[in-house]
Design a protein around this motif. Structure first.
Motif, PDB file in Angstrom:
ATOM      1  N   LEU A   1       0.898  -1.066  -0.320  1.00 52.70           N
ATOM      2  CA  LEU A   1       0.133  -0.219  -0.014  1.00 52.70           C
ATOM      3  C   LEU A   1       0.911   1.478   0.278  1.00 52.70           C
ATOM      4  O   LEU A   1       0.472   2.269  -0.735  1.00 52.70           O
ATOM      5  N   ARG A   2       1.735   1.055   0.648  1.00 53.67           N
ATOM      6  CA  ARG A   2       2.649   2.194   0.728  1.00 53.67           C
ATOM      7  C   ARG A   2       3.924   2.420  -0.717  1.00 53.67           C
ATOM      8  O   ARG A   2       3.981   3.726  -0.801  1.00 53.67           O
ATOM      9  N   GLU A   3       4.140   0.685  -1.324  1.00 55.12           N
ATOM     10  CA  GLU A   3       4.323   1.146  -2.571  1.00 55.12           C
ATOM     11  C   GLU A   3       3.298   1.773  -3.273  1.00 55.12           C
ATOM     12  O   GLU A   3       4.370   2.692  -4.656  1.00 55.12           O
ATOM     13  N   CYS A   4       2.362   1.780  -3.766  1.00 54.71           N
ATOM     14  CA  CYS A   4       1.354   2.072  -4.626  1.00 54.71           C
ATOM     15  C   CYS A   4       1.122   3.723  -4.331  1.00 54.71           C
ATOM     16  O   CYS A   4       0.565   3.836  -5.020  1.00 54.71           O
ATOM     17  N   GLY A   5       1.752   3.657  -3.095  1.00 54.45           N
ATOM     18  CA  GLY A   5       1.251   5.565  -3.405  1.00 54.45           C
ATOM     19  C   GLY A   5       0.242   5.211  -3.008  1.00 54.45           C
ATOM     20  O   GLY A   5      -0.892   6.624  -3.355  1.00 54.45           O
ATOM     21  N   LEU A   6      -0.700   4.635  -1.952  1.00 52.09           N
ATOM     22  CA  LEU A   6      -2.115   5.058  -1.786  1.00 52.09           C
ATOM     23  C   LEU A   6      -2.569   6.135  -1.141  1.00 52.09           C
ATOM     24  O   LEU A   6      -2.151   5.900   0.413  1.00 52.09           O
ATOM     25  N   THR A   7      -3.127   7.199  -1.526  1.00 50.19           N
ATOM     26  CA  THR A   7      -3.638   8.875  -0.431  1.00 50.19           C
ATOM     27  C   THR A   7      -4.740   8.455  -0.878  1.00 50.19           C
ATOM     28  O   THR A   7      -5.152   9.184  -2.309  1.00 50.19           O
ATOM     29  N   LEU A   8      -5.458   8.514   0.223  1.00 51.35           N
ATOM     30  CA  LEU A   8      -6.998   8.727  -0.265  1.00 51.35           C
ATOM     31  C   LEU A   8      -7.434   9.989  -0.029  1.00 51.35           C
ATOM     32  O   LEU A   8      -6.633  11.296   0.826  1.00 51.35           O
ATOM     33  N   PRO A   9      -8.350  10.298  -1.362  1.00 44.40           N
ATOM     34  CA  PRO A   9      -9.021  12.726  -1.256  1.00 44.40           C
ATOM     35  C   PRO A   9      -9.615  12.230   0.269  1.00 44.40           C
ATOM     36  O   PRO A   9     -10.376  11.055   0.950  1.00 44.40           O
ATOM     37  N   GLU A  10      -9.511  13.398   0.635  1.00 50.05           N
ATOM     38  CA  GLU A  10     -10.204  14.165   2.084  1.00 50.05           C
ATOM     39  C   GLU A  10     -11.783  14.008   1.744  1.00 50.05           C
ATOM     40  O   GLU A  10     -11.986  14.932   0.627  1.00 50.05           O
ATOM     41  N   HIS A  11     -11.928  14.443   3.049  1.00 47.55           N
ATOM     42  CA  HIS A  11     -13.995  14.844   2.972  1.00 47.55           C
ATOM     43  C   HIS A  11     -14.825  14.460   2.290  1.00 47.55           C
ATOM     44  O   HIS A  11     -15.465  14.726   0.990  1.00 47.55           O
ATOM     45  N   THR A  12     -13.958  13.120   1.417  1.00 46.14           N
ATOM     46  CA  THR A  12     -14.821  12.102   0.317  1.00 46.14           C
ATOM     47  C   THR A  12     -15.494  10.421   0.905  1.00 46.14           C
ATOM     48  O   THR A  12     -14.533  10.217   1.562  1.00 46.14           O
ATOM     49  N   PHE A  13     -17.158  10.231   0.253  1.00 49.89           N
ATOM     50  CA  PHE A  13     -17.009   9.477   0.811  1.00 49.89           C
ATOM     51  C   PHE A  13     -16.910   8.040   0.009  1.00 49.89           C
ATOM     52  O   PHE A  13     -16.037   8.899  -1.422  1.00 49.89           O
TER      53      PHE A  13
END
Length: 352
Positions: A188-200
């Motif tokens: 998950l860290r290697e793929c750079g997973l960062t989710l958008p905030e304030h988003t369902f």
């Protein structure tokens, strides 16, 4: 490099097999059931309860568990960032070899949970590095006696590590969703997973984006995740989804953009990701149609235009699929047929 080469000792209490992030917002009424189900994992698990700026006793309850179970439960408070922001925080704090998100109104089955942990330990001791553990999930829908179970026994080999060559096509109603997936934390860290905030609806990104990096999988045919459906304010309820349709579209477009960047996927890997993207695009389209507003019909047209401009190959794969054709029937009569088709599927499989 496998885990044995990294000299990781399973018996060392400093090494956690599994990190579980529990995003919480005003969850005081139901979070105890969730956390209690996770404590079954003992000190081989860390439970990261992320209070996302709640206005009730969520943080207080999380801190009570942290005091009662030091080294297992961690209470983290942050200003409100939405579900995606809470998952990001959980991943940032995670020290376990594997990572799972469990929403605060859901829970895990005890027997299946223990079996999953034992299986993960066996994989860690083995010669191959496991990227993704897959198990079943159950729709715990209020008022429904027969609980629908999403399982993969006809598509995936059981009880061994396998690659994409051994995976078969998924059934039309089967998808690899966040509920069924446990990812290797470093992947998950290697793929750079960062989710958008304030988003369902970012759980779709949690399952979709890392899947393009997966090389090894293990399917355990147990009903682990219990997915609760029934609260009126729940994000997946029909009225709420229509009210938050812009957030659904945002997630949908992020999935489209990610898919457009994938050039070297295994044939079956691409098939699984397309299967998921077709489903999400169908959901977006159906709710835009169901809202019965001209504004949202224009958003539906714009979404499909965005898809076409982003990746024509993906566009035509989706457009010519059965669901893609169902979503684009002409005229008002066609829209009614599209919605009716969705209602049939919803009734059969019990979602929303």
């Amino acid at each position: 490099m496998n885990y044995n080469q990294r000299n990781i000792q399973i018996g060392d209490t400093k090494v956690k097999i599994l990190s579980i992030a529990v995003p919480c917002y005003n969850s005081q009424e139901y979070m105890r059931k969730c956390i209690d189900s996770l404590l079954v994992g003992g000190d081989e698990v860390e439970i990261i309860v992320v209070d996302d700026g709640s206005k009730d006793d969520t943080l207080k309850i999380a801190q009570e568990y942290e005091s009662a179970y030091p080294g297992i439960v961690r209470a983290v408070h942050q200003e409100n960032k939405g579900h995606g922001g809470a998952v990001n925080t959980g991943l940032a704090y995670a020290t376990g070899l594997y990572f799972k998100v469990v929403d605060s109104d859901d829970w895990l089955n005890e027997e299946a949970y223990i079996k999953v942990l034992e299986t993960l330990k066996g994989c860690i001791r083995g010669p191959q590095t496991l990227d993704l553990m897959i198990s079943n999930y159950v729709y715990e829908k209020v008022g429904v006696k027969h609980k629908a179970v999403m399982r993969y026994r006809s598509s995936l080999p059981q009880d061994k590590i396998f690659g994409w060559d051994e995976a078969k096509s998924l059934g039309n109603s089967h998808y690899l969703l966040m509920h069924s997936m446990i990812y290797r934390t470093e992947l998950l860290r290697e793929c750079g997973l960062t989710l958008p905030e304030h988003t369902f609806y970012v759980d779709n990104l949690v399952s979709f984006i890392p899947l393009s990096y997966v090389k090894t999988m293990y399917y355990l045919d147990v009903n682990l995740y219990r997915y609760f459906i029934g609260r009126e304010d729940q994000s997946v309820s029909e009225n709420v989804m229509i009210g938050r349709i812009d957030q659904q579209i945002r997630v949908n477009k992020l999935m489209i953009a990610h898919m457009a960047q994938q050039k070297n996927l295994h044939k079956r890997q691409r098939e699984y990701m397309m299967h998921m993207l077709i489903m999400i695009t169908t959901v977006s389209t159906i709710f835009l149609i169901k809202s019965q507003t001209e504004e949202n019909f224009e958003k539906k047209q714009e979404l499909w235009k965005y898809l076409k401009n982003a990746d024509r190959k993906t566009y035509w794969s989706i457009r010519l699929s059965l669901l893609g054709r169902l979503c684009n029937l002409p005229g008002k009569g066609g829209r009614k047929v599209s919605v009716a088709g969705y209602q049939v599927v919803r009734k059969i499989y019990g979602f929303n």
